[in-house]
Scaffold this motif. Sequence first.
Motif, PDB file in Angstrom:
ATOM      1  N   ARG A  17     -57.065 -62.847  -3.079  1.00  0.00           N
ATOM      2  CA  ARG A  17     -56.429 -63.185  -4.360  1.00  0.00           C
ATOM      3  C   ARG A  17     -55.276 -64.173  -4.240  1.00  0.00           C
ATOM      4  O   ARG A  17     -54.749 -64.614  -5.276  1.00  0.00           O
ATOM      5  N   LEU A  18     -54.868 -64.520  -3.033  1.00  0.00           N
ATOM      6  CA  LEU A  18     -53.613 -65.236  -2.850  1.00  0.00           C
ATOM      7  C   LEU A  18     -53.756 -66.441  -1.927  1.00  0.00           C
ATOM      8  O   LEU A  18     -54.662 -66.499  -1.099  1.00  0.00           O
ATOM      9  N   ARG A  21     -48.234 -70.552   1.384  1.00  0.00           N
ATOM     10  CA  ARG A  21     -47.907 -71.847   1.966  1.00  0.00           C
ATOM     11  C   ARG A  21     -46.454 -72.176   1.659  1.00  0.00           C
ATOM     12  O   ARG A  21     -45.815 -71.543   0.795  1.00  0.00           O
ATOM     13  N   LEU A  22     -45.929 -73.156   2.366  1.00  0.00           N
ATOM     14  CA  LEU A  22     -44.585 -73.620   2.051  1.00  0.00           C
ATOM     15  C   LEU A  22     -44.590 -74.302   0.683  1.00  0.00           C
ATOM     16  O   LEU A  22     -45.489 -75.097   0.396  1.00  0.00           O
ATOM     17  N   PRO A  23     -43.608 -74.024  -0.139  1.00  0.00           N
ATOM     18  CA  PRO A  23     -43.537 -74.710  -1.433  1.00  0.00           C
ATOM     19  C   PRO A  23     -43.018 -76.129  -1.259  1.00  0.00           C
ATOM     20  O   PRO A  23     -42.225 -76.414  -0.362  1.00  0.00           O
ATOM     21  N   THR A  24     -43.489 -77.020  -2.111  1.00  0.00           N
ATOM     22  CA  THR A  24     -42.925 -78.360  -2.152  1.00  0.00           C
ATOM     23  C   THR A  24     -41.580 -78.313  -2.877  1.00  0.00           C
ATOM     24  O   THR A  24     -41.254 -77.329  -3.561  1.00  0.00           O
ATOM     25  N   ASP A  25     -40.806 -79.367  -2.756  1.00  0.00           N
ATOM     26  CA  ASP A  25     -39.536 -79.416  -3.478  1.00  0.00           C
ATOM     27  C   ASP A  25     -39.754 -79.309  -4.978  1.00  0.00           C
ATOM     28  O   ASP A  25     -38.935 -78.713  -5.694  1.00  0.00           O
ATOM     29  N   PHE A  86     -48.800 -67.609  -3.906  1.00  0.00           N
ATOM     30  CA  PHE A  86     -49.401 -68.071  -5.160  1.00  0.00           C
ATOM     31  C   PHE A  86     -50.621 -67.209  -5.471  1.00  0.00           C
ATOM     32  O   PHE A  86     -51.404 -66.885  -4.567  1.00  0.00           O
ATOM     33  N   ASN A  87     -50.811 -66.866  -6.744  1.00  0.00           N
ATOM     34  CA  ASN A  87     -52.048 -66.180  -7.107  1.00  0.00           C
ATOM     35  C   ASN A  87     -53.142 -67.216  -7.349  1.00  0.00           C
ATOM     36  O   ASN A  87     -52.918 -68.427  -7.214  1.00  0.00           O
ATOM     37  N   ASP A  88     -54.345 -66.757  -7.691  1.00  0.00           N
ATOM     38  CA  ASP A  88     -55.461 -67.689  -7.808  1.00  0.00           C
ATOM     39  C   ASP A  88     -55.353 -68.601  -9.026  1.00  0.00           C
ATOM     40  O   ASP A  88     -56.169 -69.518  -9.194  1.00  0.00           O
TER      41      ASP A  88
END
Length: 233
Positions: A17-18, A21-25, A86-88
């Motif tokens: 379901r997920l 990852r690293l988030p972008t700015d 993050f979810n789908d």
Amino acid sequence: MITELWPLLGLRLRTPRLELRLPTDDELPALADVAARGVYRSGERPFFSRWPERPAAEVARTVVQQQWRKRGVWTPAHWALELAVFNDSGQILGTQEIRAKDFAELREVESSSWLGVEHQGQGYGTEMREAILHLAFGGLGAAYALSASFEANAASQVVSRKLGYVPDGIERDVQDGQVLLTRRFRLSRADWEKRGDRPRAQFAITGLEPCLELFGIALPSQGRKADLLCTGG
């Protein structure tokens, strides 16, 4: 491309379901907003930090600073990877961290996480932890995974026990004149490999190979590359 300079930005962990990852700015404001809305309720005490007692803007700023700081001080001998969850549908739910010191020698990782209150109680915490265990054992070749939580943080302890961790002692700290008891848990690679709660095929790692030196481990042999490809790495 930025991923050539910082390949961790291309690392992806996927579960049923997920995506972790690293988030972008550009995604940091959304992550900060989740934290500012609350990660635990007033009166609870699952963490050292007291976010509910701080202004929302201050909490949000802290989340952004933590992301930048952990990337800025990263070394192969001492690192902390705090992945956004993050979810789908692409909605950010919280973060899952995996960190280590002297990983090349000790082969031990620790983990911590938080979820927005509106996303708790839906099994995401277990799924997030499973993802980083797959990274630790299946991707990085860890020998042990460690976790710790305040005695009052029942949810974290339930996840640890569900995934096969065993008690590993206690710690006692003082904050604001109160003694706080932390329970430690440990999961060995052998115990992780024995568990079959969820098929391993439901978990995938991509973009790992370019990151290996940053984690303090040598580039893989051809045989190791084949193992990583089997997990999607």
